[in-house]
Motif scaffolding. Structure first.
Motif, PDB file in Angstrom:
ATOM      1  N   SER A   1       0.827  -1.209   0.000  1.00 21.78           N
ATOM      2  CA  SER A   1       0.000   0.000   0.000  1.00 21.78           C
ATOM      3  C   SER A   1       0.862   1.259   0.000  1.00 21.78           C
ATOM      4  CB  SER A   1      -0.927   0.004   1.220  1.00 21.78           C
ATOM      5  OG  SER A   1      -0.176   0.171   2.416  1.00 21.78           O
ATOM      6  N   LYS A   2       2.151   1.083   0.279  1.00 19.31           N
ATOM      7  CA  LYS A   2       3.093   2.202   0.296  1.00 19.31           C
ATOM      8  C   LYS A   2       4.257   1.978  -0.671  1.00 19.31           C
ATOM      9  CE  LYS A   2       2.084   3.093   5.174  1.00 19.31           C
ATOM     10  NZ  LYS A   2       2.639   3.170   6.553  1.00 19.31           N
ATOM     11  N   THR A   3       4.100   1.023  -1.581  1.00 19.00           N
ATOM     12  CA  THR A   3       5.179   0.674  -2.514  1.00 19.00           C
ATOM     13  C   THR A   3       4.661   0.766  -3.946  1.00 19.00           C
ATOM     14  OG1 THR A   3       6.057  -0.867  -0.855  1.00 19.00           O
ATOM     15  CG2 THR A   3       6.911  -1.070  -3.106  1.00 19.00           C
ATOM     16  N   PRO A   4       4.812   1.892  -4.591  1.00 17.77           N
ATOM     17  CA  PRO A   4       4.294   2.047  -5.962  1.00 17.77           C
ATOM     18  C   PRO A   4       5.105   1.258  -6.972  1.00 17.77           C
ATOM     19  CG  PRO A   4       5.496   4.015  -5.297  1.00 17.77           C
ATOM     20  CD  PRO A   4       5.421   3.142  -4.083  1.00 17.77           C
ATOM     21  N   ILE A   5       4.473   0.281  -7.608  1.00 17.97           N
ATOM     22  CA  ILE A   5       5.129  -0.538  -8.625  1.00 17.97           C
ATOM     23  C   ILE A   5       5.251   0.273  -9.924  1.00 17.97           C
ATOM     24  CG2 ILE A   5       4.984  -2.651  -9.997  1.00 17.97           C
ATOM     25  CD1 ILE A   5       5.505  -3.144  -7.028  1.00 17.97           C
ATOM     26  N   LYS A   6       6.465   0.347 -10.459  1.00 19.98           N
ATOM     27  CA  LYS A   6       6.705   1.147 -11.664  1.00 19.98           C
ATOM     28  C   LYS A   6       6.632   0.342 -12.953  1.00 19.98           C
ATOM     29  CE  LYS A   6       7.452   4.994  -9.488  1.00 19.98           C
ATOM     30  NZ  LYS A   6       6.489   6.118  -9.604  1.00 19.98           N
ATOM     31  N   ALA A   7       6.844  -0.960 -12.854  1.00 21.49           N
ATOM     32  CA  ALA A   7       6.829  -1.781 -14.070  1.00 21.49           C
ATOM     33  C   ALA A   7       6.526  -3.226 -13.712  1.00 21.49           C
ATOM     34  CB  ALA A   7       8.160  -1.687 -14.804  1.00 21.49           C
ATOM     35  N   ILE A   8       5.936  -3.934 -14.668  1.00 16.76           N
ATOM     36  CA  ILE A   8       5.698  -5.372 -14.554  1.00 16.76           C
ATOM     37  C   ILE A   8       6.477  -6.053 -15.654  1.00 16.76           C
ATOM     38  CG2 ILE A   8       3.978  -7.221 -14.626  1.00 16.76           C
ATOM     39  CD1 ILE A   8       1.876  -5.123 -13.828  1.00 16.76           C
ATOM     40  N   PHE A   9       7.366  -6.982 -15.283  1.00 17.81           N
ATOM     41  CA  PHE A   9       8.159  -7.736 -16.244  1.00 17.81           C
ATOM     42  C   PHE A   9       7.744  -9.206 -16.187  1.00 17.81           C
ATOM     43  CE2 PHE A   9      10.891  -4.127 -15.162  1.00 17.81           C
ATOM     44  CZ  PHE A   9      11.267  -3.674 -16.425  1.00 17.81           C
ATOM     45  N   VAL A  10       7.213  -9.720 -17.287  1.00 17.18           N
ATOM     46  CA  VAL A  10       6.877 -11.141 -17.355  1.00 17.18           C
ATOM     47  C   VAL A  10       8.113 -11.855 -17.873  1.00 17.18           C
ATOM     48  CG1 VAL A  10       5.230 -12.863 -18.166  1.00 17.18           C
ATOM     49  CG2 VAL A  10       4.497 -10.489 -17.853  1.00 17.18           C
ATOM     50  N   PHE A  11       8.953 -12.285 -16.945  1.00 14.86           N
ATOM     51  CA  PHE A  11      10.215 -12.932 -17.285  1.00 14.86           C
ATOM     52  C   PHE A  11       9.988 -14.272 -17.984  1.00 14.86           C
ATOM     53  CE2 PHE A  11      12.319  -9.767 -14.980  1.00 14.86           C
ATOM     54  CZ  PHE A  11      13.696  -9.981 -14.922  1.00 14.86           C
ATOM     55  N   HIS A  12       9.073 -15.057 -17.417  1.00 18.74           N
ATOM     56  CA  HIS A  12       8.909 -16.448 -17.867  1.00 18.74           C
ATOM     57  C   HIS A  12       7.441 -16.829 -17.723  1.00 18.74           C
ATOM     58  CE1 HIS A  12      10.271 -20.344 -19.036  1.00 18.74           C
ATOM     59  NE2 HIS A  12      10.110 -20.922 -17.861  1.00 18.74           N
ATOM     60  N   ASP A  13       7.082 -17.999 -18.206  1.00 20.74           N
ATOM     61  CA  ASP A  13       5.695 -18.460 -18.157  1.00 20.74           C
ATOM     62  C   ASP A  13       5.202 -18.525 -16.702  1.00 20.74           C
ATOM     63  OD1 ASP A  13       6.527 -18.858 -20.722  1.00 20.74           O
ATOM     64  OD2 ASP A  13       5.848 -20.931 -20.881  1.00 20.74           O
ATOM     65  N   PRO A  14       4.139 -17.794 -16.365  1.00 21.37           N
ATOM     66  CA  PRO A  14       3.597 -17.860 -15.004  1.00 21.37           C
ATOM     67  C   PRO A  14       3.040 -19.251 -14.674  1.00 21.37           C
ATOM     68  CG  PRO A  14       2.895 -15.837 -16.067  1.00 21.37           C
ATOM     69  CD  PRO A  14       3.515 -16.702 -17.140  1.00 21.37           C
ATOM     70  N   ARG A  15       3.145 -19.630 -13.405  1.00 20.82           N
ATOM     71  CA  ARG A  15       2.618 -20.910 -12.939  1.00 20.82           C
ATOM     72  C   ARG A  15       1.177 -20.775 -12.473  1.00 20.82           C
ATOM     73  NH1 ARG A  15       7.317 -21.671 -15.353  1.00 20.82           N
ATOM     74  NH2 ARG A  15       8.339 -23.615 -14.796  1.00 20.82           N
ATOM     75  N   ASN A  16       0.802 -19.602 -11.972  1.00 23.60           N
ATOM     76  CA  ASN A  16      -0.556 -19.368 -11.488  1.00 23.60           C
ATOM     77  C   ASN A  16      -1.124 -18.183 -12.257  1.00 23.60           C
ATOM     78  OD1 ASN A  16      -2.904 -18.694 -10.033  1.00 23.60           O
ATOM     79  ND2 ASN A  16      -2.028 -19.413  -8.099  1.00 23.60           N
ATOM     80  N   TRP A  17      -1.738 -18.477 -13.400  1.00 22.14           N
ATOM     81  CA  TRP A  17      -2.248 -17.411 -14.267  1.00 22.14           C
ATOM     82  C   TRP A  17      -3.274 -16.548 -13.549  1.00 22.14           C
ATOM     83  CZ3 TRP A  17      -3.169 -18.735 -20.102  1.00 22.14           C
ATOM     84  CH2 TRP A  17      -1.999 -19.274 -20.652  1.00 22.14           C
ATOM     85  N   ALA A  18      -4.150 -17.153 -12.786  1.00 20.30           N
ATOM     86  CA  ALA A  18      -5.227 -16.401 -12.139  1.00 20.30           C
ATOM     87  C   ALA A  18      -4.657 -15.376 -11.159  1.00 20.30           C
ATOM     88  CB  ALA A  18      -6.174 -17.360 -11.417  1.00 20.30           C
ATOM     89  N   LEU A  19      -3.752 -15.813 -10.299  1.00 23.15           N
ATOM     90  CA  LEU A  19      -3.129 -14.907  -9.337  1.00 23.15           C
ATOM     91  C   LEU A  19      -2.391 -13.779 -10.052  1.00 23.15           C
ATOM     92  CD1 LEU A  19      -2.088 -14.060  -6.517  1.00 23.15           C
ATOM     93  CD2 LEU A  19      -0.240 -15.742  -6.826  1.00 23.15           C
ATOM     94  N   ASP A  20      -1.587 -14.130 -11.063  1.00 25.53           N
ATOM     95  CA  ASP A  20      -0.754 -13.134 -11.733  1.00 25.53           C
ATOM     96  C   ASP A  20      -1.594 -12.141 -12.539  1.00 25.53           C
ATOM     97  OD1 ASP A  20       1.285 -14.481 -10.579  1.00 25.53           O
ATOM     98  OD2 ASP A  20       2.323 -15.021 -12.420  1.00 25.53           O
ATOM     99  N   ILE A  21      -2.657 -12.613 -13.179  1.00 27.49           N
ATOM    100  CA  ILE A  21      -3.543 -11.695 -13.908  1.00 27.49           C
ATOM    101  C   ILE A  21      -4.242 -10.751 -12.942  1.00 27.49           C
ATOM    102  CG2 ILE A  21      -5.681 -11.562 -15.245  1.00 27.49           C
ATOM    103  CD1 ILE A  21      -4.757 -14.059 -16.765  1.00 27.49           C
TER     104      ILE A  21
END
Length: 382
Positions: free
Chosen positions: A187-207
């Motif tokens: 809640s106090k950590t602003p994410i600046k970028a999302i990098f999809v390095f590799h195939d996610p294992r939990n698509w639902a969580l990651d989406i």
């Protein structure tokens, strides 16, 4: 690919490998090959891995024979340089090379290996001190890879779930997963970028988490912004490292890849917001990845000649792959020779390839033999 907000993400593009075989220094090739102290090769290779050199956990028999030919065990006695160019990933380059060395029974150096996310080394400076979300792989492995590249504040969706289990109540962290998380107040950590390095294992969580990050301008759990603000300078950068819809493992049919996860994310995001989200795409067949590979190959040539630049022209590059959409399309666009094998994704019984290669062959050994003969025939050696 967005061309406005993400221009700074593209790696520096140096001169493309390749030059004409009619270079004056090649007019008398037989004399040149006898007098060159390095016996420089007129060709070089870039190999895809899955479906070309290996299949699932095993090396393809043709791969070992092909690499033996490149080590100088060919009728011309010339060692032929090569790099490995894969859309795979999920582990560090040194670790992957160690495993490939054992599997293929030939020494593979990190300096000749490029996986989907290796290109991110060229953009790390922009995000080195910024909080970023890294997706894919097992546990916190891709976090460690990102930290190795220089991302000092890399977080995973498991970190998010440890911070607040209500983010995705359908997945309860195991003790092993919890032990690999970092304690962060998102809640106090602003994410600046999302990098999809590799195939996610939990698509639902990651989406879910990716949507939360983007729709709240980086603060997970913060108020959602209007879709009209998503393209603003305060938006979150989204980067995918592998566009492959499918890939080939040891199962009888191709499996869904990171490209499928990207499409799933964009479909959900559009259902939520009415629009897709601009993103940067790396990996074969994108131009930044092939430009990056050309520079790695150039460095490899200098390395194998002990830091010396030879008098010979740059070798012609042959890309050997099993996927017309990535290997062949990218090589054709880069001006490389492209060779399509039938040991992976491509299935000739399903019709002709969507991108036409320079040559279609059965396996990687046939590809290497054909390319060697093709180049040396040009030089008048056959």
């Amino acid at each position: 690919m967005s061309t406005l907000r993400f221009s700074s993400l593209r790696p520096l593009i140096l001169d493309r490998i390749g030059s004409s075989a009619c270079h004056p220094r090649f007019l008398n090739f037989s004399r040149w090959i006898r007098t060159s102290s390095h016996k420089s090769s007129p060709l070089a290779f870039a190999f895809d891995i899955d479906g070309v050199l290996i299949r699932g956990p095993d090396a393809l028999p043709s791969a070992k024979r092909a690499l033996t030919l490149l080590d100088g065990h060919n009728r011309f006695g010339v060692k032929i340089p090569y790099i490995l160019l894969t859309n795979g990933g999920g582990v560090g380059e040194h670790e992957r090379c160690r495993k490939l060395t054992k599997l293929l029974d030939v020494n593979i150096e990190p300096s000749q290996y490029i996986q989907a996310h290796t290109v991110l080394k060229s953009v790390v400076q922009k995000y080195a001190d910024e909080p970023v979300l890294v997706l894919g792989g097992i546990g916190d492995t891709v976090r460690k890879v990102a930290e190795g590249y220089g991302f000092k504040k890399a977080y995973t969706t498991l970190d998010v779930l440890a911070w607040d289990p209500a983010v995705w109540p359908l997945h309860k962290l195991t003790d092993a997963e919890l032990a690999r998380t970092k304690t962060v107040d998102f809640s106090k950590t602003p994410i600046k970028a999302i990098f999809v390095f590799h195939d996610p294992r939990n698509w639902a969580l990651d989406i879910q988490v990716a949507c939360d990050v983007i729709m709240s301008s980086g603060i997970i759990g913060g108020p959602y912004q209007s879709p009209s603000n998503y393209g603003s300078s305060t938006g979150v950068d989204l980067v995918f490292c592998n566009p492959d819809l499918i890939w080939r493992s040891d199962f009888d049919r191709p499996r869904l890849g990171q490209g499928a996860f990207r499409d799933a994310f964009q479909a959900v995001f559009k259902s939520l917001t009415g629009t897709t989200y601009p993103h940067v795409q790396y990996g074969k067949p994108t131009k930044p990845t092939y430009d990056f590979a050309a520079n790695v190959l150039k460095d490899r040539l200098v390395e194998i000649h002990n830091g010396q630049i030879t008098n010979a022209p740059a070798p012609h590059v042959y890309m050997v792959g099993d996927n017309p959409e990535s290997d062949i399309a990218g090589a054709n666009a880069a001006g490389w020779n492209s060779v399509l094998v039938r040991t992976g994704v491509y299935d000739p019984s399903q019709g002709p390839p969507t991108h036409i290669p320079t040559r279609e062959v059965e396996d990687v050994e046939e590809a290497v033999r054909w390319a060697i003969d093709n180049e040396f025939e040009k030089m008048g050696k056959l």
